[in-house]
Write a protein that holds these residues in place. Structure first.
Motif, PDB file in Angstrom:
ATOM      1  N   ALA A   9       0.653  -1.333  -0.050  1.00 23.94           N
ATOM      2  CA  ALA A   9       0.080   0.045  -0.042  1.00 23.94           C
ATOM      3  C   ALA A   9       0.900   1.309  -0.055  1.00 23.94           C
ATOM      4  O   ALA A   9       0.716   2.029  -0.737  1.00 23.94           O
ATOM      5  N   HIS A  10       1.919   1.293   0.762  1.00 22.90           N
ATOM      6  CA  HIS A  10       2.760   2.575   0.963  1.00 22.90           C
ATOM      7  C   HIS A  10       4.215   2.186   0.876  1.00 22.90           C
ATOM      8  O   HIS A  10       4.611   0.998   1.381  1.00 22.90           O
ATOM      9  N   PRO A  11       5.113   2.924   0.591  1.00 24.13           N
ATOM     10  CA  PRO A  11       6.335   2.780   0.842  1.00 24.13           C
ATOM     11  C   PRO A  11       6.761   2.685   2.068  1.00 24.13           C
ATOM     12  O   PRO A  11       6.445   3.419   2.946  1.00 24.13           O
ATOM     13  N   ASP A  12       7.717   1.660   2.511  1.00 24.17           N
ATOM     14  CA  ASP A  12       8.142   1.079   3.691  1.00 24.17           C
ATOM     15  C   ASP A  12       7.397  -0.128   4.115  1.00 24.17           C
ATOM     16  O   ASP A  12       7.946  -0.913   4.930  1.00 24.17           O
ATOM     17  N   ASP A  13       6.148  -0.065   3.692  1.00 26.57           N
ATOM     18  CA  ASP A  13       5.425  -1.415   4.021  1.00 26.57           C
ATOM     19  C   ASP A  13       6.236  -2.795   3.699  1.00 26.57           C
ATOM     20  O   ASP A  13       6.217  -3.923   4.112  1.00 26.57           O
ATOM     21  N   LEU A  76       1.624   3.415  -8.363  1.00 27.85           N
ATOM     22  CA  LEU A  76       0.491   3.729  -8.965  1.00 27.85           C
ATOM     23  C   LEU A  76      -0.220   5.064  -8.737  1.00 27.85           C
ATOM     24  O   LEU A  76      -1.293   5.385  -9.101  1.00 27.85           O
ATOM     25  N   ASP A  77       0.349   5.757  -7.821  1.00 27.28           N
ATOM     26  CA  ASP A  77      -0.097   7.126  -7.400  1.00 27.28           C
ATOM     27  C   ASP A  77      -1.345   7.270  -7.001  1.00 27.28           C
ATOM     28  O   ASP A  77      -2.141   8.053  -7.493  1.00 27.28           O
ATOM     29  N   LYS A  94      -5.887  -2.455 -12.081  1.00 25.24           N
ATOM     30  CA  LYS A  94      -4.392  -1.986 -12.092  1.00 25.24           C
ATOM     31  C   LYS A  94      -3.472  -3.128 -11.625  1.00 25.24           C
ATOM     32  O   LYS A  94      -2.337  -3.346 -12.507  1.00 25.24           O
ATOM     33  N   ILE A  95      -3.916  -4.008 -10.706  1.00 24.22           N
ATOM     34  CA  ILE A  95      -2.807  -4.909 -10.396  1.00 24.22           C
ATOM     35  C   ILE A  95      -2.956  -5.952 -11.360  1.00 24.22           C
ATOM     36  O   ILE A  95      -2.075  -6.594 -11.433  1.00 24.22           O
ATOM     37  N   GLU A  96      -3.901  -6.455 -11.847  1.00 25.06           N
ATOM     38  CA  GLU A  96      -4.219  -7.327 -12.756  1.00 25.06           C
ATOM     39  C   GLU A  96      -3.378  -7.157 -13.773  1.00 25.06           C
ATOM     40  O   GLU A  96      -2.481  -8.146 -14.530  1.00 25.06           O
ATOM     41  N   ASN A  97      -3.303  -6.059 -14.344  1.00 25.88           N
ATOM     42  CA  ASN A  97      -2.425  -5.732 -15.640  1.00 25.88           C
ATOM     43  C   ASN A  97      -0.893  -5.674 -15.225  1.00 25.88           C
ATOM     44  O   ASN A  97      -0.082  -6.251 -16.202  1.00 25.88           O
TER      45      ASN A  97
END
Length: 223
Positions: A9-13, A76-77, A94-97
């Motif tokens: 979900a977020h940078p650092d996760d 993905l912003d 988006k994830i599927e692509n």
């Protein structure tokens, strides 16, 4: 070379959840990390500050993931802490692509019962995008990671690991990567402190008689 996709979900996760494991697997797998949001928008209303913080966090994430041996970073912003404002289908597509482009054998994502709404939606969308149909037959494992200050605070079913990875040799890389996220580091006893990260790795390690470990829940595995 086989491939791993981390959907966070977020940078650092990614570092908190599976940083040591990614480093351990980086010599055998081509690793890509996808971040759905910037992870900072919900903290400030000033657009200039938000943009500045976003750029810094993206820069930090690129350094951190390279320390962990990840070759590709995707952003993905989407809006931080507002994934519930998008239709699930929008995020799934988006994830599927991304999955169809990368064709990973292993996918790591969030534990679905996390307190954080972005973690929950990221996990649900990833599982939906990875459903076992013909186009996705290359996916052999879907694995949930725990995230400090979210997984342990859940009001739902708690994280119950069934997979442990020895990261005794990789813990130093996990800590080095996390220290790049200066805006995310907190003082102990906050869970997102260096001391707490080491303590969790010791706790998970003690559960299987090793020094440092990361723990996971295997959602699906095809052998």
């Amino acid at each position: 070379m086989k491939k791993i996709l981390v959907v966070a979900a977020h940078p650092d996760d990614e570092t908190l959840g599976c940083g040591g494991t990614l480093k351990k697997l980086s010599s055998k797998f081509d690793i890509s990390v996808c971040f759905l949001t910037s992870g900072v928008e919900s903290r400030n209303n000033n657009k200039k500050i938000i943009i500045s913080n976003q750029k810094k966090l993206i820069s930090d994430s690129k350094i951190a993931t390279k320390i962990l041996g990840c070759k590709n970073q995707i952003y993905l912003d989407l809006k931080d802490n507002e994934l519930d404002k998008y239709s699930l289908l929008t995020i799934v597509k988006k994830i599927e692509n991304l999955i169809l482009t990368i064709k990973p054998q292993i996918i790591f994502t969030h534990f679905p019962n996390d307190l954080n709404i972005d973690h929950f939606i990221t996990s649900k969308a990833t599982v939906t995008a990875s459903r076992p149909i013909k186009n996705n037959s290359f996916i052999k494992k879907i694995i949930f990671f725990e995230t400090l200050s979210s997984s342990e605070w859940t009001i739902k079913e708690r994280f119950n690991p069934n997979l442990y990875v020895d990261i005794s040799k990789q813990i130093k890389y996990k800590i080095k990567a996390f220290k790049n996220y200066k805006s995310e580091i907190r003082k102990f006893p906050h869970p997102r402190s260096v001391k707490a990260i080491i303590a969790l790795s010791n706790l998970r390690g003690s559960e299987v008689s090793i020094t440092h470990a990361e723990a996971f829940q295997v959602f699906r595995s095809v052998e």
